[in-house]
Design a protein around this motif. Sequence first.
Motif, PDB file in Angstrom:
ATOM      1  N   LEU A 141       0.849  -1.190  -0.158  1.00  0.00           N
ATOM      2  CA  LEU A 141      -0.043  -0.059   0.074  1.00  0.00           C
ATOM      3  C   LEU A 141       0.771   1.160  -0.096  1.00  0.00           C
ATOM      4  O   LEU A 141       0.454   2.360  -0.267  1.00  0.00           O
ATOM      5  CB  LEU A 141      -1.020   0.005   1.370  1.00  0.00           C
ATOM      6  CG  LEU A 141      -1.877  -1.357   1.390  1.00  0.00           C
ATOM      7  CD1 LEU A 141      -2.690  -1.074   2.829  1.00  0.00           C
ATOM      8  CD2 LEU A 141      -2.632  -1.467   0.295  1.00  0.00           C
ATOM      9  N   LEU A 142       2.228   1.086   0.373  1.00  0.00           N
ATOM     10  CA  LEU A 142       3.083   2.261   0.377  1.00  0.00           C
ATOM     11  C   LEU A 142       3.018   3.306  -0.933  1.00  0.00           C
ATOM     12  O   LEU A 142       2.846   4.537  -0.567  1.00  0.00           O
ATOM     13  CB  LEU A 142       4.381   1.920   0.613  1.00  0.00           C
ATOM     14  CG  LEU A 142       4.793   1.157   1.833  1.00  0.00           C
ATOM     15  CD1 LEU A 142       6.111   0.795   2.036  1.00  0.00           C
ATOM     16  CD2 LEU A 142       4.387   1.937   3.108  1.00  0.00           C
ATOM     17  N   ASN A 143       3.061   2.608  -2.012  1.00  0.00           N
ATOM     18  CA  ASN A 143       3.087   3.653  -3.021  1.00  0.00           C
ATOM     19  C   ASN A 143       1.736   3.639  -3.957  1.00  0.00           C
ATOM     20  O   ASN A 143       1.962   4.203  -4.915  1.00  0.00           O
ATOM     21  CB  ASN A 143       4.222   3.120  -4.182  1.00  0.00           C
ATOM     22  CG  ASN A 143       5.700   3.257  -3.275  1.00  0.00           C
ATOM     23  OD1 ASN A 143       5.748   3.953  -2.387  1.00  0.00           O
ATOM     24  ND2 ASN A 143       6.491   2.306  -4.012  1.00  0.00           N
ATOM     25  N   THR A 144       0.777   3.337  -3.373  1.00  0.00           N
ATOM     26  CA  THR A 144      -0.349   3.116  -4.124  1.00  0.00           C
ATOM     27  C   THR A 144      -1.023   4.715  -4.029  1.00  0.00           C
ATOM     28  O   THR A 144      -1.244   4.999  -2.920  1.00  0.00           O
ATOM     29  CB  THR A 144      -1.569   2.239  -3.678  1.00  0.00           C
ATOM     30  OG1 THR A 144      -0.949   0.666  -3.718  1.00  0.00           O
ATOM     31  CG2 THR A 144      -2.919   2.169  -4.423  1.00  0.00           C
ATOM     32  N   ARG A 145      -1.499   4.983  -5.066  1.00  0.00           N
ATOM     33  CA  ARG A 145      -2.112   6.426  -5.299  1.00  0.00           C
ATOM     34  C   ARG A 145      -3.502   6.399  -5.695  1.00  0.00           C
ATOM     35  O   ARG A 145      -3.826   5.466  -6.560  1.00  0.00           O
ATOM     36  CB  ARG A 145      -1.338   7.430  -6.010  1.00  0.00           C
ATOM     37  CG  ARG A 145       0.028   7.848  -5.473  1.00  0.00           C
ATOM     38  CD  ARG A 145       0.664   8.781  -6.483  1.00  0.00           C
ATOM     39  NE  ARG A 145       2.037   9.090  -5.790  1.00  0.00           N
ATOM     40  CZ  ARG A 145       2.356  10.046  -5.065  1.00  0.00           C
ATOM     41  NH1 ARG A 145       1.363  10.849  -4.652  1.00  0.00           N
ATOM     42  NH2 ARG A 145       3.618  10.314  -4.595  1.00  0.00           N
TER      43      ARG A 145
END
Length: 236
Positions: A141-145
């Motif tokens: 989920l860290l880089n999900t925009r």
Amino acid sequence: MTKRVLNVVTNVGHYDDPSHTTGLWLSELTHAWHVFEEHGYAQTLVSPVGGAVPLEPRALKFPNYDKTAKAWRANPGKMALLENTASPDQIDPSEYDAIYFTGGHAVMYDFPDSEGLQRITREIYERGGVVSSVCHGYCGLLNTRLSDGSHLIAGRKMTGFAWTEEVLARVDKLVPYNAEEQAKQRGALYEKAALPFVSYVVTDGNLVTGQNPGSAKATAKKVVEAIEGNGAKERG
């Protein structure tokens, strides 16, 4: 209509140092799978590139190796599922009520930058479906925009494997980054239990996250609550 959950697993089998093996923390899948199965949900396995899923050796030893994990490994049909997972481009997000990111340190390498997984996650989330993770699964989920360019986890309460747990597990020198710190940098309102390695789950709307391997079952139960809550809203 049958509810459907997409379980995300890793394709990576070692740390940066190939002599240190890792992979899927099996009980984080089996505990959740069992909960979802009990509720009659259909389930699919997806991984960043599709195909085979290595298993974390430490998850196959006492005290982490429990009856659900043993039953899975003893079942040729279940093990075959881990040999032939779908790739993101084979998945239609509109068919799923929830996505559940499993953990194991391996996911730190292949979850964060998978554009396919990000697309699926964004579509499920923006449609009001449930996005969930356990332990290191939150690396997915860290880089999900979102469509507006903001990070999905920005301003949201969440949890995941804590840095203190990395230190206690003696892998803080092996991991490629501090996932807890990365989540905070992206604006997440990160929480953790007062004690390491105890079950801890945080629900913020349709985002459900569990802190560590011991949180998998409780996380899955909260995912079920969220899915059923969505169903009640639709019926209402």
